[in-house]
Design an enzyme around this catalytic site. Structure first.
Site, short mmCIF file in Angstrom:
data_model
loop_
_atom_site.label_atom_id
_atom_site.label_comp_id
_atom_site.label_asym_id
_atom_site.label_seq_id
_atom_site.Cartn_x
_atom_site.Cartn_y
_atom_site.Cartn_z
N ASP A 8 -10.15 40.14 36.89
CA ASP A 8 -9.71 39.32 38.01
C ASP A 8 -8.18 39.29 38.01
O ASP A 8 -7.51 40.04 37.27
CB ASP A 8 -10.38 37.93 38.00
N HIS A 9 -7.62 38.39 38.83
CA HIS A 9 -6.16 38.31 38.95
C HIS A 9 -5.49 37.88 37.65
O HIS A 9 -4.30 38.09 37.48
CB HIS A 9 -5.79 37.36 40.09
N CYS A 65 -10.38 38.48 32.24
CA CYS A 65 -9.93 37.41 33.15
C CYS A 65 -8.82 36.66 32.42
O CYS A 65 -8.33 37.14 31.39
CB CYS A 65 -11.08 36.51 33.60
N GLY A 66 -8.41 35.52 32.92
CA GLY A 66 -7.28 34.83 32.30
C GLY A 66 -7.53 34.51 30.84
O GLY A 66 -6.72 34.81 29.96
N GLY A 68 -10.74 35.22 29.38
CA GLY A 68 -11.87 36.04 28.90
C GLY A 68 -13.17 35.25 28.86
O GLY A 68 -14.24 35.84 28.67
N GLY A 70 -14.68 33.00 31.30
CA GLY A 70 -15.53 33.03 32.49
C GLY A 70 -16.20 34.38 32.69
O GLY A 70 -17.40 34.48 32.98
N HIS A 98 -22.67 43.96 14.13
CA HIS A 98 -23.78 43.02 14.03
C HIS A 98 -24.47 42.73 15.35
O HIS A 98 -25.65 42.41 15.37
CB HIS A 98 -23.29 41.69 13.44
N ARG A 109 -4.29 36.43 29.72
CA ARG A 109 -3.14 35.53 29.57
C ARG A 109 -2.87 35.16 28.12
O ARG A 109 -1.92 34.44 27.82
CB ARG A 109 -3.37 34.25 30.39
N ARG A 132 -31.12 44.83 9.58
CA ARG A 132 -31.52 43.45 9.83
C ARG A 132 -30.99 42.90 11.16
O ARG A 132 -31.53 41.93 11.70
CB ARG A 132 -31.06 42.54 8.68
N ARG A 136 -32.70 40.95 15.53
CA ARG A 136 -31.99 39.79 16.09
C ARG A 136 -31.45 40.12 17.48
O ARG A 136 -31.55 39.30 18.41
CB ARG A 136 -30.84 39.39 15.17
C1 RB5 Z 1 -8.42 32.25 37.06
O1 RB5 Z 1 -7.31 31.44 37.29
C2 RB5 Z 1 -9.07 31.91 35.74
O2 RB5 Z 1 -9.80 30.74 35.84
C3 RB5 Z 1 -9.94 33.04 35.29
O3 RB5 Z 1 -9.18 34.18 35.15
C4 RB5 Z 1 -10.61 32.87 33.95
O4 RB5 Z 1 -9.71 32.50 32.96
C5 RB5 Z 1 -11.83 32.06 33.92
O5 RB5 Z 1 -12.51 31.91 32.89
#
Ligand code: RB5
Length: 142
Positions: A8-9, A65-66, A68, A70, A98, A109, A132, A136
Protein backbone atom coordinates in the site's frame (compact mmCIF):
# COMPACT_ATOMS: atom_id res chain seq x y z
CA UNK A 1 12.18 -17.96 -8.37
CA UNK A 2 8.93 -16.17 -9.17
CA UNK A 3 8.04 -13.58 -6.56
CA UNK A 4 4.70 -11.78 -6.31
CA UNK A 5 4.85 -8.41 -4.55
CA UNK A 6 2.37 -5.79 -3.42
CA UNK A 7 2.27 -2.81 -1.10
CA UNK A 8 0.00 0.00 0.00
CA UNK A 9 1.03 3.66 0.21
CA UNK A 10 2.97 2.88 3.41
CA UNK A 11 5.19 0.43 1.56
CA UNK A 12 5.52 1.46 -2.08
CA UNK A 13 8.99 3.01 -1.71
CA UNK A 14 10.42 -0.08 -0.04
CA UNK A 15 8.66 -2.21 -2.65
CA UNK A 16 10.50 -0.40 -5.47
CA UNK A 17 13.84 -1.06 -3.76
CA UNK A 18 13.02 -4.74 -3.25
CA UNK A 19 11.88 -5.22 -6.85
CA UNK A 20 15.26 -3.95 -8.12
CA UNK A 21 17.04 -6.14 -5.57
CA UNK A 22 15.05 -9.24 -6.54
CA UNK A 23 15.57 -8.70 -10.28
CA UNK A 24 19.30 -8.09 -9.79
CA UNK A 25 19.41 -11.36 -7.83
CA UNK A 26 17.94 -13.24 -10.79
CA UNK A 27 14.31 -13.58 -9.67
CA UNK A 28 11.28 -12.75 -11.76
CA UNK A 29 8.75 -10.40 -10.19
CA UNK A 30 4.99 -9.90 -10.51
CA UNK A 31 4.31 -6.35 -9.26
CA UNK A 32 0.75 -5.60 -8.14
CA UNK A 33 1.45 -1.99 -7.11
CA UNK A 34 0.76 0.45 -5.58
CA UNK A 35 3.26 2.88 -7.02
CA UNK A 36 2.51 6.19 -5.35
CA UNK A 37 1.77 7.81 -2.00
CA UNK A 38 -1.94 8.07 -2.85
CA UNK A 39 -3.98 6.32 -0.17
CA UNK A 40 -5.12 2.79 -1.05
CA UNK A 41 -6.48 -0.22 0.87
CA UNK A 42 -3.95 -2.88 1.88
CA UNK A 43 -6.41 -5.84 1.69
CA UNK A 44 -6.57 -5.40 -2.09
CA UNK A 45 -2.82 -6.03 -2.41
CA UNK A 46 -2.86 -8.90 0.05
CA UNK A 47 -5.57 -10.55 -2.05
CA UNK A 48 -3.65 -10.20 -5.35
CA UNK A 49 -0.45 -11.66 -3.93
CA UNK A 50 -2.29 -14.45 -2.06
CA UNK A 51 -4.00 -15.49 -5.30
CA UNK A 52 -0.66 -15.62 -7.12
CA UNK A 53 0.65 -18.05 -4.50
CA UNK A 54 -2.48 -20.20 -4.31
CA UNK A 55 -2.82 -20.38 -8.11
CA UNK A 56 0.90 -21.17 -8.44
CA UNK A 57 1.84 -18.13 -10.51
CA UNK A 58 4.48 -17.36 -7.88
CA UNK A 59 6.67 -19.33 -5.48
CA UNK A 60 6.67 -16.71 -2.73
CA UNK A 61 5.06 -13.38 -1.93
CA UNK A 62 6.20 -10.09 -0.45
CA UNK A 63 3.66 -7.73 1.13
CA UNK A 64 4.39 -4.30 2.59
CA UNK A 65 2.19 -1.80 4.39
CA UNK A 66 3.13 0.85 6.94
CA UNK A 67 3.53 -1.55 9.84
CA UNK A 68 3.20 -4.88 8.03
CA UNK A 69 0.40 -5.76 10.44
CA UNK A 70 -2.73 -5.05 8.43
CA UNK A 71 -1.45 -6.60 5.21
CA UNK A 72 -0.31 -9.78 7.00
CA UNK A 73 -3.66 -10.13 8.77
CA UNK A 74 -5.46 -9.72 5.44
CA UNK A 75 -3.25 -12.26 3.63
CA UNK A 76 -3.71 -14.84 6.39
CA UNK A 77 -7.49 -14.88 5.78
CA UNK A 78 -6.77 -17.02 2.68
CA UNK A 79 -6.53 -20.75 3.39
CA UNK A 80 -3.11 -22.00 2.37
CA UNK A 81 -1.44 -18.65 2.94
CA UNK A 82 1.08 -18.39 5.74
CA UNK A 83 2.18 -14.76 5.87
CA UNK A 84 4.87 -13.93 8.41
CA UNK A 85 5.47 -10.40 9.64
CA UNK A 86 9.25 -10.21 9.87
CA UNK A 87 10.94 -7.62 12.07
CA UNK A 88 14.22 -9.37 12.80
CA UNK A 89 16.54 -11.81 11.05
CA UNK A 90 15.58 -14.75 13.23
CA UNK A 91 11.93 -14.38 12.23
CA UNK A 92 12.84 -14.56 8.55
CA UNK A 93 14.64 -17.86 9.17
CA UNK A 94 12.15 -19.39 11.63
CA UNK A 95 9.12 -18.47 9.57
CA UNK A 96 10.53 -20.68 6.82
CA UNK A 97 12.10 -23.46 8.93
CA UNK A 98 9.15 -24.01 11.27
CA UNK A 99 6.10 -22.41 9.63
CA UNK A 100 6.76 -22.92 5.92
CA UNK A 101 5.69 -19.30 5.40
CA UNK A 102 4.91 -18.46 1.79
CA UNK A 103 4.64 -14.68 2.18
CA UNK A 104 6.98 -12.30 3.98
CA UNK A 105 5.25 -9.19 5.31
CA UNK A 106 7.25 -6.07 6.10
CA UNK A 107 6.55 -2.71 7.69
CA UNK A 108 7.61 -0.04 5.23
CA UNK A 109 7.71 2.64 7.90
CA UNK A 110 9.78 0.62 10.36
CA UNK A 111 12.18 -1.40 8.19
CA UNK A 112 15.27 0.01 6.49
CA UNK A 113 16.07 -0.99 2.93
CA UNK A 114 19.15 -2.89 4.09
CA UNK A 115 17.18 -4.74 6.78
CA UNK A 116 14.47 -5.64 4.28
CA UNK A 117 17.01 -6.99 1.78
CA UNK A 118 18.59 -9.10 4.51
CA UNK A 119 15.23 -10.46 5.73
CA UNK A 120 14.16 -11.23 2.17
CA UNK A 121 17.41 -13.00 1.32
CA UNK A 122 17.15 -15.16 4.44
CA UNK A 123 13.45 -15.86 3.82
CA UNK A 124 14.00 -16.99 0.22
CA UNK A 125 17.05 -19.13 0.98
CA UNK A 126 15.85 -20.98 4.09
CA UNK A 127 14.11 -24.34 3.54
CA UNK A 128 11.17 -25.71 5.54
CA UNK A 129 12.41 -28.31 8.03
CA UNK A 130 9.32 -30.51 7.78
CA UNK A 131 9.37 -33.33 10.33
CA UNK A 132 7.51 -32.38 13.50
CA UNK A 133 6.55 -29.05 11.95
CA UNK A 134 4.72 -30.65 9.03
CA UNK A 135 1.66 -31.79 10.97
CA UNK A 136 1.42 -28.49 12.81
CA UNK A 137 1.43 -26.53 9.58
CA UNK A 138 -1.18 -28.92 8.13
CA UNK A 139 -3.42 -28.33 11.17
CA UNK A 140 -3.60 -24.62 10.38
CA UNK A 141 -5.76 -25.33 7.34
CA UNK A 142 -7.79 -28.22 8.78
C1 RB5 B 1 -1.87 3.12 6.27
O1 RB5 B 1 -1.75 4.41 6.77
C2 RB5 B 1 -1.55 2.09 7.32
O2 RB5 B 1 -2.59 1.97 8.23
C3 RB5 B 1 -1.25 0.78 6.69
O3 RB5 B 1 -0.18 0.91 5.83
C4 RB5 B 1 -0.85 -0.35 7.62
O4 RB5 B 1 0.17 0.04 8.48
C5 RB5 B 1 -1.93 -1.04 8.31
O5 RB5 B 1 -1.72 -2.03 9.05
Amino acid sequence: MKISIGADHGGFELKAELISFLKNSGHSVIDHGTNSADSVDYPDYAKSVAHDILEKRADFGVLICGSGIGISIAANRFAGIRAALVTRKEYAILSRQHNNANIIALGGRFTTVEEAKEYLTLFLSTPFEGGRHEKRVCKIDE
